[in-house]
Design a protein around this motif. Structure first.
Motif, PDB file in Angstrom:
ATOM      1  N   GLN A 233       0.838  -1.200   0.000  1.00 33.35           N
ATOM      2  CA  GLN A 233       0.000   0.000   0.000  1.00 33.35           C
ATOM      3  C   GLN A 233       0.879   1.258   0.000  1.00 33.35           C
ATOM      4  OE1 GLN A 233      -2.480   0.313   3.510  1.00 33.35           O
ATOM      5  NE2 GLN A 233      -4.091   1.389   2.385  1.00 33.35           N
ATOM      6  N   LEU A 234       1.929   1.242   0.806  1.00 33.35           N
ATOM      7  CA  LEU A 234       2.856   2.377   0.869  1.00 33.35           C
ATOM      8  C   LEU A 234       3.555   2.580  -0.472  1.00 33.35           C
ATOM      9  CD1 LEU A 234       3.996   4.490   2.818  1.00 33.35           C
ATOM     10  CD2 LEU A 234       5.784   2.860   3.426  1.00 33.35           C
ATOM     11  N   ASP A 235       3.960   1.483  -1.114  1.00 36.31           N
ATOM     12  CA  ASP A 235       4.581   1.584  -2.443  1.00 36.31           C
ATOM     13  C   ASP A 235       3.626   2.249  -3.436  1.00 36.31           C
ATOM     14  OD1 ASP A 235       7.034   0.513  -1.849  1.00 36.31           O
ATOM     15  OD2 ASP A 235       6.546  -1.518  -2.537  1.00 36.31           O
ATOM     16  N   ARG A 236       2.348   1.861  -3.412  1.00 34.67           N
ATOM     17  CA  ARG A 236       1.364   2.475  -4.313  1.00 34.67           C
ATOM     18  C   ARG A 236       1.209   3.968  -4.022  1.00 34.67           C
ATOM     19  NH1 ARG A 236      -1.178  -2.411  -3.183  1.00 34.67           N
ATOM     20  NH2 ARG A 236      -2.629  -1.460  -1.689  1.00 34.67           N
ATOM     21  N   GLN A 237       1.181   4.315  -2.731  1.00 36.24           N
ATOM     22  CA  GLN A 237       1.046   5.725  -2.360  1.00 36.24           C
ATOM     23  C   GLN A 237       2.279   6.539  -2.797  1.00 36.24           C
ATOM     24  OE1 GLN A 237       0.262   5.555   1.856  1.00 36.24           O
ATOM     25  NE2 GLN A 237      -1.943   5.224   1.573  1.00 36.24           N
ATOM     26  N   VAL A 238       3.464   5.941  -2.643  1.00 38.48           N
ATOM     27  CA  VAL A 238       4.695   6.626  -3.074  1.00 38.48           C
ATOM     28  C   VAL A 238       4.673   6.819  -4.588  1.00 38.48           C
ATOM     29  CG1 VAL A 238       7.202   6.341  -3.324  1.00 38.48           C
ATOM     30  CG2 VAL A 238       6.121   5.933  -1.112  1.00 38.48           C
ATOM     31  N   SER A 239       4.253   5.782  -5.300  1.00 38.83           N
ATOM     32  CA  SER A 239       4.159   5.896  -6.756  1.00 38.83           C
ATOM     33  C   SER A 239       3.172   6.994  -7.146  1.00 38.83           C
ATOM     34  CB  SER A 239       3.701   4.570  -7.372  1.00 38.83           C
ATOM     35  OG  SER A 239       4.694   3.602  -7.223  1.00 38.83           O
ATOM     36  N   LYS A 240       2.041   7.048  -6.471  1.00 36.38           N
ATOM     37  CA  LYS A 240       1.046   8.086  -6.750  1.00 36.38           C
ATOM     38  C   LYS A 240       1.614   9.469  -6.437  1.00 36.38           C
ATOM     39  CE  LYS A 240      -3.766   9.381  -6.090  1.00 36.38           C
ATOM     40  NZ  LYS A 240      -3.496  10.711  -6.495  1.00 36.38           N
ATOM     41  N   LEU A 241       2.362   9.573  -5.341  1.00 37.05           N
ATOM     42  CA  LEU A 241       2.979  10.854  -4.994  1.00 37.05           C
ATOM     43  C   LEU A 241       3.974  11.297  -6.070  1.00 37.05           C
ATOM     44  CD1 LEU A 241       3.594  10.651  -1.135  1.00 37.05           C
ATOM     45  CD2 LEU A 241       2.127  12.260  -2.337  1.00 37.05           C
ATOM     46  N   HIS A 242       4.773  10.350  -6.549  1.00 35.11           N
ATOM     47  CA  HIS A 242       5.719  10.673  -7.630  1.00 35.11           C
ATOM     48  C   HIS A 242       4.957  11.149  -8.867  1.00 35.11           C
ATOM     49  CE1 HIS A 242       9.508   9.669  -5.840  1.00 35.11           C
ATOM     50  NE2 HIS A 242       9.129   8.432  -5.528  1.00 35.11           N
ATOM     51  N   SER A 243       3.892  10.431  -9.181  1.00 34.86           N
ATOM     52  CA  SER A 243       3.080  10.792 -10.336  1.00 34.86           C
ATOM     53  C   SER A 243       2.461  12.179 -10.158  1.00 34.86           C
ATOM     54  CB  SER A 243       1.990   9.729 -10.525  1.00 34.86           C
ATOM     55  OG  SER A 243       1.126  10.095 -11.556  1.00 34.86           O
ATOM     56  N   ASP A 244       1.866  12.405  -8.967  1.00 35.20           N
ATOM     57  CA  ASP A 244       1.282  13.722  -8.664  1.00 35.20           C
ATOM     58  C   ASP A 244       2.350  14.810  -8.719  1.00 35.20           C
ATOM     59  OD1 ASP A 244      -1.129  12.451  -8.323  1.00 35.20           O
ATOM     60  OD2 ASP A 244      -1.177  12.637  -6.127  1.00 35.20           O
ATOM     61  N   ASN A 245       3.539  14.484  -8.246  1.00 32.10           N
ATOM     62  CA  ASN A 245       4.645  15.445  -8.247  1.00 32.10           C
ATOM     63  C   ASN A 245       5.032  15.821  -9.685  1.00 32.10           C
ATOM     64  OD1 ASN A 245       6.605  17.071  -7.077  1.00 32.10           O
ATOM     65  ND2 ASN A 245       8.144  15.438  -7.122  1.00 32.10           N
ATOM     66  N   GLU A 246       5.057  14.801 -10.550  1.00 32.56           N
ATOM     67  CA  GLU A 246       5.377  15.070 -11.958  1.00 32.56           C
ATOM     68  C   GLU A 246       4.304  15.962 -12.597  1.00 32.56           C
ATOM     69  OE1 GLU A 246       8.164  14.429 -13.701  1.00 32.56           O
ATOM     70  OE2 GLU A 246       8.935  13.713 -11.752  1.00 32.56           O
TER      71      GLU A 246
ATOM     72  N   LEU B 226       5.486  24.394 -14.615  1.00 29.23           N
ATOM     73  CA  LEU B 226       6.223  24.861 -15.791  1.00 29.23           C
ATOM     74  C   LEU B 226       5.277  25.567 -16.761  1.00 29.23           C
ATOM     75  CD1 LEU B 226       8.700  21.947 -16.574  1.00 29.23           C
ATOM     76  CD2 LEU B 226       9.281  24.292 -15.919  1.00 29.23           C
ATOM     77  N   GLN B 227       4.119  24.973 -16.971  1.00 30.26           N
ATOM     78  CA  GLN B 227       3.144  25.569 -17.884  1.00 30.26           C
ATOM     79  C   GLN B 227       2.679  26.928 -17.356  1.00 30.26           C
ATOM     80  OE1 GLN B 227       0.118  22.558 -18.177  1.00 30.26           O
ATOM     81  NE2 GLN B 227       1.190  21.430 -19.815  1.00 30.26           N
ATOM     82  N   LEU B 228       2.423  26.969 -16.045  1.00 26.16           N
ATOM     83  CA  LEU B 228       1.977  28.216 -15.434  1.00 26.16           C
ATOM     84  C   LEU B 228       3.066  29.281 -15.517  1.00 26.16           C
ATOM     85  CD1 LEU B 228      -0.454  29.439 -13.970  1.00 26.16           C
ATOM     86  CD2 LEU B 228       0.541  28.671 -11.836  1.00 26.16           C
TER      87      LEU B 228
ATOM     88  N   GLU C 214       5.406  29.460 -17.784  1.00 25.95           N
ATOM     89  CA  GLU C 214       5.492  29.878 -19.182  1.00 25.95           C
ATOM     90  C   GLU C 214       4.393  30.875 -19.515  1.00 25.95           C
ATOM     91  OE1 GLU C 214       5.443  26.325 -21.551  1.00 25.95           O
ATOM     92  OE2 GLU C 214       7.471  25.777 -20.964  1.00 25.95           O
ATOM     93  N   LYS C 215       3.189  30.605 -19.027  1.00 27.26           N
ATOM     94  CA  LYS C 215       2.066  31.501 -19.291  1.00 27.26           C
ATOM     95  C   LYS C 215       2.302  32.857 -18.635  1.00 27.26           C
ATOM     96  CE  LYS C 215      -1.673  28.244 -20.042  1.00 27.26           C
ATOM     97  NZ  LYS C 215      -2.938  27.749 -19.564  1.00 27.26           N
ATOM     98  N   LEU C 216       2.858  32.839 -17.428  1.00 28.56           N
ATOM     99  CA  LEU C 216       3.097  34.096 -16.725  1.00 28.56           C
ATOM    100  C   LEU C 216       4.196  34.919 -17.418  1.00 28.56           C
ATOM    101  CD1 LEU C 216       2.894  32.995 -12.972  1.00 28.56           C
ATOM    102  CD2 LEU C 216       1.297  34.446 -14.188  1.00 28.56           C
ATOM    103  N   GLU C 217       5.131  34.236 -18.013  1.00 34.48           N
ATOM    104  CA  GLU C 217       6.220  34.928 -18.690  1.00 34.48           C
ATOM    105  C   GLU C 217       5.717  35.588 -19.973  1.00 34.48           C
ATOM    106  OE1 GLU C 217       9.341  32.076 -19.183  1.00 34.48           O
ATOM    107  OE2 GLU C 217       9.968  32.224 -17.124  1.00 34.48           O
ATOM    108  N   LEU C 218       4.649  35.078 -20.513  1.00 38.07           N
ATOM    109  CA  LEU C 218       4.103  35.652 -21.741  1.00 38.07           C
ATOM    110  C   LEU C 218       3.363  36.885 -21.449  1.00 38.07           C
ATOM    111  CD1 LEU C 218       2.637  32.537 -23.552  1.00 38.07           C
ATOM    112  CD2 LEU C 218       4.733  33.804 -24.124  1.00 38.07           C
TER     113      LEU C 218
END
Length: 109
Positions: free
Chosen positions: A81-94, A101-103, A105-109
């Protein structure tokens, strides 16, 4: 007749001596048998005690082994369960990195 009488007396003395020795030997054998029976009974009691102790140890060990197995299964489940949560956190972090980055870029425009 005197010889016969002497022989008869001798014969009776020998029979009495043999009877006395036989009775004494029978008594010794009876006592030895009683001692062996007491020893065998004591050894049997000790054997029963040791067998019961072994049985108790085995029962206790089996119960403890079941507890350890249950704990191990629970720990494995929690780790998965902890491994799944860590994987989800990594995914959410990405996802957050990408959105940041998108935000940016938009602010720089």
């Amino acid at each position: 007749k005197a010889r016969r009488h002497d022989f008869s007396v001798f014969e009776n003395q020998m029979i009495e001596l043999i009877s006395t020795r036989t009775a004494r030997r029978e008594d010794e054998l009876r006592k030895t048998k009683e001692e062996f029976e007491k020893t065998a009974s004591g050894l049997n009691d000790e054997l029963n005690y040791v067998q019961k102790a072994c049985q108790d140890i085995q029962t206790s060990f089996s119960a403890r082994l079941q507890q350890v197995e249950s704990s191990s299964q629970l720990a494995t489940m929690l780790l998965n369960q902890l491994d799944r949560q860590v994987s989800k956190l990594h995914s959410d972090n990405e996802v957050l990195k990408t959105q940041t980055l998108q935000l940016t870029e938009k602010l720089e425009l």
